[in-house]
Design an enzyme around this catalytic site. Sequence first.
Site, mmCIF file in Angstrom:
data_model
loop_
_atom_site.group_PDB
_atom_site.id
_atom_site.type_symbol
_atom_site.label_atom_id
_atom_site.label_comp_id
_atom_site.label_asym_id
_atom_site.label_seq_id
_atom_site.Cartn_x
_atom_site.Cartn_y
_atom_site.Cartn_z
ATOM 1 N N THR A 191 0.852 -1.174 0.000
ATOM 2 C CA THR A 191 0.000 0.000 0.000
ATOM 3 C C THR A 191 0.888 1.223 0.000
ATOM 4 O O THR A 191 1.939 1.225 0.637
ATOM 5 C CB THR A 191 -0.869 0.030 1.280
ATOM 6 O OG1 THR A 191 -1.650 -1.156 1.348
ATOM 7 C CG2 THR A 191 -1.781 1.248 1.303
ATOM 8 N N ARG A 219 -13.945 -7.854 -1.728
ATOM 9 C CA ARG A 219 -13.079 -7.729 -0.549
ATOM 10 C C ARG A 219 -12.537 -6.313 -0.431
ATOM 11 O O ARG A 219 -12.110 -5.702 -1.407
ATOM 12 C CB ARG A 219 -11.919 -8.719 -0.635
ATOM 13 C CG ARG A 219 -10.957 -8.671 0.561
ATOM 14 C CD ARG A 219 -9.742 -7.840 0.301
ATOM 15 N NE ARG A 219 -8.766 -7.877 1.417
ATOM 16 C CZ ARG A 219 -7.686 -7.138 1.490
ATOM 17 N NH1 ARG A 219 -7.408 -6.285 0.528
ATOM 18 N NH2 ARG A 219 -6.858 -7.240 2.529
ATOM 19 N N VAL A 220 -12.553 -5.784 0.780
ATOM 20 C CA VAL A 220 -11.984 -4.473 1.072
ATOM 21 C C VAL A 220 -10.987 -4.633 2.209
ATOM 22 O O VAL A 220 -11.286 -5.270 3.224
ATOM 23 C CB VAL A 220 -13.075 -3.456 1.457
ATOM 24 C CG1 VAL A 220 -12.450 -2.146 1.915
ATOM 25 C CG2 VAL A 220 -14.021 -3.217 0.286
ATOM 26 N N GLY A 245 -4.330 -6.516 5.245
ATOM 27 C CA GLY A 245 -5.237 -5.544 5.818
ATOM 28 C C GLY A 245 -6.188 -6.072 6.867
ATOM 29 O O GLY A 245 -6.611 -5.324 7.763
#
Length: 335
Positions: A191, A219-220, A245
Amino acid sequence: MTTRRTFLGTTLLAAAGGTLAAKAPSEVRPRGNAPRVVSTWDFGIGANAAAWKTLAAQGSALDAVEAGARWAEADLCNSTVGRCGYPDRDGVLTLDASIMDGDGRCGAVAAIEDIAHPISVARKVMEATPHVLLVGQGAQDFAISQGFKKTPLLTDDARKAWQEWRKTSNYAPRVNAERDGKPGDKSNHDTLGILAIDAHGRLAGACTTSGMAWKLRGRVGDSPIVGAGLYVDGDVGAATASGVGEEMIRSAGAFLVVEFMRQGKSPAAACRAAIDRIVAKRPQASKGVQVCFLALNKLGEVGACALQDGFVYAVCDGADAESNVLTKSTSVYGA
């Protein structure tokens, strides 16, 4: 395609003036009127350089982090951020982003498709709506209503990688760090997290990512979740996260780091304490996944810590080569 494994050897690093510095995991400067910007991973060098143009012109930390994130979304070609990101298991590229000011204002988008700059859409959510997070088709519709153009983003290289993955459909993200001299899989969970303090002492932060490669549709991860992948409190400091995450969401990781700084811990100690908490609650998290935190407090002190070896971050205090450097974070439970 540029990946983190090859990024250090590219001309982009040299052009940005970046060097790999053997520094301590925490750096200190007086608050004064000296701005600073920090970013995750080696591609943070380029993001910092883009952000520094704003800070050098006495611009706001908020404008600076948006500029750095926009650079990553458009100019960097990386399998985990922006236009060159790898798609989900259905072959669809979705992007996530969040932005937060030190006064508590924030905005985010998740699972947005075909919009080149999700970070700027996130800022529009913050400034033009009463909401914090928009997702999916609604996020795209909002972006278009605000003048953003719909643009297909999936590259030929990303499509080929997806087609190759489909031959086995094996989904097993590995830690980014090298093992036995062999590089790990770094395509799954990187990220761009960027934090800045400007000449007026104001703090801001941003995150942008394409999320895990081959993820389940919908998906998040943590990047667009304020408090998980990003949190900023102008009275205390700012933190951002990278890695798998789900671990940051379970622990409200970025918020936790800022709260540890509120208690008086240095940024490095706060990042370490947050990882200690994750591992204490979920011992299985110490095996096979990466969790990284990067923090900047209101005094300009910087610190980072990673669950596994291999995490680097970039620190920028100026436009010359010696002022935009990479630092290797400490490792807690790495091999």
